[in-house]
Design a protein around this motif. Structure first.
Motif, PDB file in Angstrom:
ATOM      1  N   VAL A 169       0.891  -1.221   0.022  1.00  0.00           N
ATOM      2  CA  VAL A 169      -0.031  -0.002   0.023  1.00  0.00           C
ATOM      3  C   VAL A 169       0.749   1.131  -0.043  1.00  0.00           C
ATOM      4  O   VAL A 169       0.711   2.170  -0.563  1.00  0.00           O
ATOM      5  CB  VAL A 169      -0.991   0.118   1.063  1.00  0.00           C
ATOM      6  N   LEU A 170       2.032   1.095   0.741  1.00  0.00           N
ATOM      7  CA  LEU A 170       2.894   2.523   0.924  1.00  0.00           C
ATOM      8  C   LEU A 170       4.081   2.020   0.730  1.00  0.00           C
ATOM      9  O   LEU A 170       4.791   1.723   1.479  1.00  0.00           O
ATOM     10  CB  LEU A 170       2.482   2.877   2.235  1.00  0.00           C
ATOM     11  N   LYS A 171       4.536   2.374  -0.566  1.00  0.00           N
ATOM     12  CA  LYS A 171       5.705   1.914  -1.024  1.00  0.00           C
ATOM     13  C   LYS A 171       6.939   2.720  -0.275  1.00  0.00           C
ATOM     14  O   LYS A 171       8.097   2.165  -0.161  1.00  0.00           O
ATOM     15  CB  LYS A 171       5.930   2.325  -2.464  1.00  0.00           C
ATOM     16  N   THR A 172       6.636   3.819   0.352  1.00  0.00           N
ATOM     17  CA  THR A 172       7.698   4.582   0.779  1.00  0.00           C
ATOM     18  C   THR A 172       7.852   4.328   2.460  1.00  0.00           C
ATOM     19  O   THR A 172       8.536   4.882   3.008  1.00  0.00           O
ATOM     20  CB  THR A 172       7.666   6.042   0.804  1.00  0.00           C
ATOM     21  N   SER A 173       6.899   3.494   2.981  1.00  0.00           N
ATOM     22  CA  SER A 173       6.906   3.418   4.270  1.00  0.00           C
ATOM     23  C   SER A 173       7.433   1.839   4.674  1.00  0.00           C
ATOM     24  O   SER A 173       7.281   1.065   3.909  1.00  0.00           O
ATOM     25  CB  SER A 173       5.356   3.424   4.884  1.00  0.00           C
ATOM     26  N   SER A 174       8.119   1.847   5.855  1.00  0.00           N
ATOM     27  CA  SER A 174       8.607   0.606   6.121  1.00  0.00           C
ATOM     28  C   SER A 174       7.561   0.053   7.313  1.00  0.00           C
ATOM     29  O   SER A 174       7.790  -1.299   7.594  1.00  0.00           O
ATOM     30  CB  SER A 174       9.906   0.609   7.114  1.00  0.00           C
ATOM     31  N   ALA A 175       6.558   0.478   7.498  1.00  0.00           N
ATOM     32  CA  ALA A 175       5.421  -0.150   8.151  1.00  0.00           C
ATOM     33  C   ALA A 175       4.581  -1.101   7.606  1.00  0.00           C
ATOM     34  O   ALA A 175       3.392  -0.725   7.360  1.00  0.00           O
ATOM     35  CB  ALA A 175       4.638   0.955   9.071  1.00  0.00           C
ATOM     36  N   THR A 176       5.028  -2.200   7.117  1.00  0.00           N
ATOM     37  CA  THR A 176       4.243  -3.066   6.370  1.00  0.00           C
ATOM     38  C   THR A 176       3.812  -4.254   7.531  1.00  0.00           C
ATOM     39  O   THR A 176       2.913  -5.066   7.014  1.00  0.00           O
ATOM     40  CB  THR A 176       5.124  -3.715   5.425  1.00  0.00           C
ATOM     41  N   THR A 177       4.091  -4.245   8.685  1.00  0.00           N
ATOM     42  CA  THR A 177       3.341  -5.051   9.390  1.00  0.00           C
ATOM     43  C   THR A 177       3.023  -4.448  10.763  1.00  0.00           C
ATOM     44  O   THR A 177       3.575  -3.272  10.908  1.00  0.00           O
ATOM     45  CB  THR A 177       4.404  -6.155   9.949  1.00  0.00           C
ATOM     46  N   LEU A 178       1.950  -5.245  11.379  1.00  0.00           N
ATOM     47  CA  LEU A 178       1.454  -4.557  12.764  1.00  0.00           C
ATOM     48  C   LEU A 178       2.583  -4.773  13.718  1.00  0.00           C
ATOM     49  O   LEU A 178       2.615  -5.844  14.257  1.00  0.00           O
ATOM     50  CB  LEU A 178       0.099  -5.076  12.976  1.00  0.00           C
ATOM     51  N   VAL A 179       3.120  -3.521  14.112  1.00  0.00           N
ATOM     52  CA  VAL A 179       4.181  -3.632  15.204  1.00  0.00           C
ATOM     53  C   VAL A 179       3.502  -2.678  16.210  1.00  0.00           C
ATOM     54  O   VAL A 179       3.424  -1.486  16.025  1.00  0.00           O
ATOM     55  CB  VAL A 179       5.358  -2.903  14.549  1.00  0.00           C
ATOM     56  N   GLU A 180       3.581  -3.513  17.459  1.00  0.00           N
ATOM     57  CA  GLU A 180       2.940  -2.611  18.684  1.00  0.00           C
ATOM     58  C   GLU A 180       3.773  -1.556  19.046  1.00  0.00           C
ATOM     59  O   GLU A 180       2.897  -0.366  19.727  1.00  0.00           O
ATOM     60  CB  GLU A 180       2.709  -3.840  19.845  1.00  0.00           C
ATOM     61  N   SER A 181       4.924  -1.422  18.871  1.00  0.00           N
ATOM     62  CA  SER A 181       5.662  -0.474  19.362  1.00  0.00           C
ATOM     63  C   SER A 181       5.336   0.887  18.317  1.00  0.00           C
ATOM     64  O   SER A 181       5.163   1.919  18.809  1.00  0.00           O
ATOM     65  CB  SER A 181       7.237  -0.810  19.353  1.00  0.00           C
ATOM     66  N   GLU A 182       5.202   0.677  17.192  1.00  0.00           N
ATOM     67  CA  GLU A 182       4.771   1.744  16.307  1.00  0.00           C
ATOM     68  C   GLU A 182       3.674   2.312  16.615  1.00  0.00           C
ATOM     69  O   GLU A 182       3.102   3.506  16.759  1.00  0.00           O
ATOM     70  CB  GLU A 182       4.890   1.158  14.606  1.00  0.00           C
ATOM     71  N   LYS A 183       2.356   1.453  17.013  1.00  0.00           N
ATOM     72  CA  LYS A 183       1.148   1.941  17.351  1.00  0.00           C
ATOM     73  C   LYS A 183       1.311   2.564  18.461  1.00  0.00           C
ATOM     74  O   LYS A 183       0.626   3.809  18.573  1.00  0.00           O
ATOM     75  CB  LYS A 183       0.225   0.699  17.488  1.00  0.00           C
ATOM     76  N   ALA A 184       2.190   2.192  19.446  1.00  0.00           N
ATOM     77  CA  ALA A 184       2.089   2.938  20.781  1.00  0.00           C
ATOM     78  C   ALA A 184       2.662   4.198  20.546  1.00  0.00           C
ATOM     79  O   ALA A 184       2.374   5.362  20.953  1.00  0.00           O
ATOM     80  CB  ALA A 184       2.960   2.157  21.595  1.00  0.00           C
ATOM     81  N   THR A 185       3.723   4.370  19.493  1.00  0.00           N
ATOM     82  CA  THR A 185       4.540   5.703  19.342  1.00  0.00           C
ATOM     83  C   THR A 185       3.524   6.662  18.518  1.00  0.00           C
ATOM     84  O   THR A 185       3.407   7.827  19.240  1.00  0.00           O
ATOM     85  CB  THR A 185       5.720   5.119  18.494  1.00  0.00           C
ATOM     86  N   TYR A 186       2.773   6.093  17.847  1.00  0.00           N
ATOM     87  CA  TYR A 186       1.798   6.880  16.920  1.00  0.00           C
ATOM     88  C   TYR A 186       0.497   7.501  17.892  1.00  0.00           C
ATOM     89  O   TYR A 186       0.215   8.623  17.770  1.00  0.00           O
ATOM     90  CB  TYR A 186       1.147   6.541  15.728  1.00  0.00           C
ATOM     91  N   VAL A 187       0.205   6.568  18.746  1.00  0.00           N
ATOM     92  CA  VAL A 187      -0.753   7.026  19.645  1.00  0.00           C
ATOM     93  C   VAL A 187      -0.406   8.315  20.660  1.00  0.00           C
ATOM     94  O   VAL A 187      -0.984   9.168  20.886  1.00  0.00           O
ATOM     95  CB  VAL A 187      -1.337   5.867  20.594  1.00  0.00           C
ATOM     96  N   ARG A 188       0.751   8.008  21.154  1.00  0.00           N
ATOM     97  CA  ARG A 188       1.508   8.964  21.844  1.00  0.00           C
ATOM     98  C   ARG A 188       1.607  10.350  21.363  1.00  0.00           C
ATOM     99  O   ARG A 188       1.467  11.506  21.817  1.00  0.00           O
ATOM    100  CB  ARG A 188       2.860   8.836  22.539  1.00  0.00           C
ATOM    101  N   HIS A 189       1.968  10.503  20.107  1.00  0.00           N
ATOM    102  CA  HIS A 189       2.118  11.466  18.969  1.00  0.00           C
ATOM    103  C   HIS A 189       0.744  12.278  18.959  1.00  0.00           C
ATOM    104  O   HIS A 189       0.619  13.498  19.095  1.00  0.00           O
ATOM    105  CB  HIS A 189       2.772  11.108  17.754  1.00  0.00           C
ATOM    106  N   ILE A 190      -0.216  11.344  18.646  1.00  0.00           N
ATOM    107  CA  ILE A 190      -1.477  12.109  18.511  1.00  0.00           C
ATOM    108  C   ILE A 190      -2.165  12.715  19.605  1.00  0.00           C
ATOM    109  O   ILE A 190      -2.696  13.629  19.713  1.00  0.00           O
ATOM    110  CB  ILE A 190      -2.433  10.932  17.869  1.00  0.00           C
ATOM    111  N   ASN A 191      -1.853  11.957  20.978  1.00  0.00           N
ATOM    112  CA  ASN A 191      -2.202  12.368  22.345  1.00  0.00           C
ATOM    113  C   ASN A 191      -1.528  13.574  22.627  1.00  0.00           C
ATOM    114  O   ASN A 191      -2.078  14.532  23.203  1.00  0.00           O
ATOM    115  CB  ASN A 191      -1.864  11.494  23.281  1.00  0.00           C
ATOM    116  N   ILE A 192      -0.157  13.927  22.109  1.00  0.00           N
ATOM    117  CA  ILE A 192       0.368  15.257  22.289  1.00  0.00           C
ATOM    118  C   ILE A 192      -0.231  16.156  21.332  1.00  0.00           C
ATOM    119  O   ILE A 192      -0.706  17.363  21.723  1.00  0.00           O
ATOM    120  CB  ILE A 192       1.769  15.003  21.955  1.00  0.00           C
ATOM    121  N   TYR A 193      -0.085  15.896  20.115  1.00  0.00           N
ATOM    122  CA  TYR A 193      -0.380  17.096  19.105  1.00  0.00           C
ATOM    123  C   TYR A 193      -1.962  17.185  18.801  1.00  0.00           C
ATOM    124  O   TYR A 193      -2.437  18.400  18.428  1.00  0.00           O
ATOM    125  CB  TYR A 193       0.105  16.965  17.728  1.00  0.00           C
TER     126      TYR A 193
END
Length: 688
Positions: A108-132
């Motif tokens: 889906v996203l050729k420029t992104s390395s997020a091709t599998t569900l990684v819990e640490s990535e989800k947690a990081t993005y949630v923290r980012h959303i909570n902040i911004y």
């Protein structure tokens, strides 16, 4: 549109599986295959279904016939509309399974390395959303999200979160008045939000391939994380260019010769160059080439932070032998200098590329450690000062990337110089036009190979009847900005006209020209009882935005909230209307890359692209439009009271060429000359 408003089925849940306009479209298609007795048989469906969305690329007509045969012993059995819808949904499900599910998602996203569900990535993005997004008037009722739960995926299903996140990444991309923000949204309101989000994501530089609104409505984790990853990346890397941070010239060696090379680098490459610049000053002996294996031991981070914020240095950081402990001390150091903590030591040690890149970008944003050299900065500012050229470059860069080219374009003027990207784009726009046996793929060592690639680009342009006087392959290699922009405009315009031509078999219309598009838009507005009309894409009245708002309302009546529309008299009112137009157009499904300023200043190239995009969406989604346009030419031409029958008052069947030569190439942005004799001989980009 009103003719289909009463179409329903007994199963309301089934009807709600489709957008209203899609539902009406399917009904029209179903009715079109009825026989003389007014009946539709199972055997009539395969040639119809093979052309439907989601099935055309997955099955052949024979395969659909075979699958229906598994459910029906007799293909001559009568079938009703409701059963047809169920069979269509069933085949759509099989098509998704056939495409490979998870495998398809990874592309889906050729420029992104997020091709599998990684819990640490989800947690990081949630923290980012909570902040911004903590203070967002609408989302604050749902925040903070719990990183350990599926709150992120559930909240994202309405599409509001993605729209808001895009505006955090690039402020003002979406007019928030166009977002559907109710606590409970129906299916098509959700669909509109996701359509707006996807088209806006493309408009800020996200590469989105093989992803649809339904994937986002369903909250598919892999796709959402991939898209969110790109949006956040764009936000964090926004300042990594000379326009935003001219002090970056300091990372170059003495002299100004490499500044344009720096401008051509991808933001992540600039970030690496900046990081290595400081690491060299700090005595770090290695060169960091990636945000994964080269930073896993956290030593590079320790050196970087000691250079940037020595006052917070902890001597134990470099002395400790355990990588996880060192990573923890690094994060403590970063937090003391103002970086928000949403990365874990394990994320660093595991070498997650996206998360480490985000961490370094955050350090840069908080403290870049660059001094102010007024002489160098002045030079950097001068070479990025052409506002119109910069806008054009942005538009064509985003358009090229939206085509899904293999090589992501970071800077048009630099990235096209070897010819390869242009060949990729040509192959997308005019399949089969490129002779790949005579093309050289980067990295290209020999300059003459670049010229060969660019010569083929020019040759294909001639074949497509572009006006390329004074343009040679070497001009592209040398990076002649005005000639490159002029060529790309013709290529983009050709692509739009080809898309419109693809619908011609349904409408049986005449050739697609600029005047045809203008006439169509005028006719659509007139059909609603309004009188606003234009004569060309240079019409100054377009600056108010009212023409486009009336056109959008004509193709989808409920999409424009007239309470939000201004008179478009002052610059402020024009800006409000222009911003709203772009978001509304994206909301219904138009893929456009213009800016509000393009409407306010009546950039004729962008006026054409916007109108053509609305027309394409309308023809694609409104079967009634295709039916009524059968007699369009004669009806319109014979209507003496209809204003602006064509750009020059000619019949719409006349060719574009001599009408508005400046529409093909903007004289202000090009050295290519368009002669009237070429047009008279049919050497133009009109689709015949």
């Amino acid at each position: 549109m009103s003719r289909s408003e009463g179409v329903t089925v007994s199963d309301r849940a089934l009807q709600n599986q489709f957008m209203p306009i899609e539902f009406r479209n399917l009904k029209t298609k179903f009715v079109s295959v009825k026989n003389e007795d007014g009946k539709v048989k199972v055997g009539d469906l395969p040639p119809l279904m093979v052309k439907l969305k989601g099935l055309s690329s997955a099955f052949t007509e024979d395969e659909i016939k075979q699958k229906l045969g598994e459910s029906y012993d007799d293909m001559s059995n009568e079938i009703d509309f409701e059963t047809f819808l169920r069979e269509y949904l069933n085949l759509q499900g099989q098509a998704k399974e056939k495409s490979g599910g998870q495998k398809n998602s990874s592309s889906v996203l050729k420029t992104s390395s997020a091709t599998t569900l990684v819990e640490s990535e989800k947690a990081t993005y949630v923290r980012h959303i909570n902040i911004y997004l903590a203070d967002d008037p609408f989302l604050k009722q749902f925040l903070p999200l719990d990183p350990a739960s599926n709150d992120l995926f559930n909240l994202a299903k309405d599409g509001v979160l993605l729209c808001k996140l895009i505006n955090v990444a690039v402020s003002g991309t979406i007019d928030e008045r166009a977002i559907n923000t109710k606590k409970v949204l129906n299916l098509w309101e959700r669909n509109e939000n996701h359509t707006l989000a996807l088209n806006s994501a493309k408009a800020i530089g996200c590469t989105v391939v093989n992803i649809g609104t339904q994937d986002l409505v369903e909250g598919r984790p892999t796709l959402l994380l991939g898209l969110i990853s790109q949006i956040i990346k764009i936000q964090l890397l926004a300042d990594l260019n000379l326009k935003k941070t001219p002090q970056l010239v300091e990372v170059l060696d003495d002299g100004n010769g490499d500044i344009e090379e720096l401008m051509a680098l991808a933001p992540e490459k600039v970030l690496l160059k900046w990081m290595n610049f400081h690491l060299k000053k700090g005595g770090y002996e290695k060169t960091v080439t990636n945000f994964s294996s080269d930073v896993k031991d956290a030593k590079a981070y320790a050196f970087l932070l000691n250079v940037l914020a020595p006052e917070y240095c902890n001597p134990l950081t470099l002395d400790t032998k355990h990588a996880t402990e060192r990573a923890k001390l690094v994060l403590d150091h970063a937090e003391r200098m103002g970086c928000k903590r949403y990365l874990s030591p394990e994320d660093i040690v595991e070498g997650w590329t996206n998360l480490n890149l985000a961490f370094v970008a955050q350090i840069f944003h908080e403290r870049n450690g660059l001094s102010v050299d007024s002489k160098k900065i002045s030079f950097a500012e001068r070479i990025t000062d052409d506002v119109q050229l910069s806008r054009d470059e942005r538009c064509f860069r985003l358009w090229m990337n939206s085509l899904g080219v293999e090589n992501y374009v970071n800077n048009v003027f630099e990235d096209v110089r070897n010819g390869w990207v242009l060949l990729e784009v040509l192959d997308k726009v005019a399949p089969g036009s490129v002779n790949w046996k005579h093309a050289t793929k980067p990295p290209i060592k020999f300059p003459f190979r670049k010229v060969e690639n660019c010569n083929q680009v020019v040759m294909i342009g001639e074949m497509l009847k572009f006006s390329i006087v004074n343009l040679g392959g070497n001009d592209i290699v040398q990076g002649n900005k005005k000639l490159i922009i002029a060529f790309l405009w013709q290529l983009m315009r050709y692509n739009m006209l080809q898309l419109l031509k693809s619908l011609r078999s349904r409408s049986r219309g005449k050739e697609i020209t600029d005047s045809y598009i203008i006439n169509w838009a005028n006719r659509k507005i007139k059909s609603t009882g309004r009188s606003r009309q234009i004569e060309s894409f240079k019409d100054k009245s377009l600056s108010s935005g009212l023409f486009f708002l009336e056109l959008l309302s004509a193709v989808e009546p409920r999409v424009v909230n007239w309470n939000l529309v201004t008179k478009g008299e002052s610059d402020e009112e024009k800006k409000l209307n222009a911003t709203y137009i772009i978001s509304v157009a994206r909301k219904i499904g138009c893929s456009i890359f213009l800016l509000p300023e393009d409407i306010m200043e009546v950039n004729q190239k962008m006026m054409l692209t916007l109108t053509a995009s609305i027309m394409y969406w309308c023809l694609q989604n409104s079967p009634e439009e295709c039916e009524t346009s059968n007699g369009y030419s004669s009806t319109y031409a014979s209507d003496a009271s209809s204003p602006a029958p064509s750009v020059n008052g000619e019949d719409e069947s006349s060719s574009l060429c001599s009408e508005v030569p400046s529409l093909t190439i903007d004289d202000a942005a090009s050295d290519i000359m368009v002669s009237s004799s070429q047009f008279e001989n049919g050497e133009n980009t009109t689709v015949e």
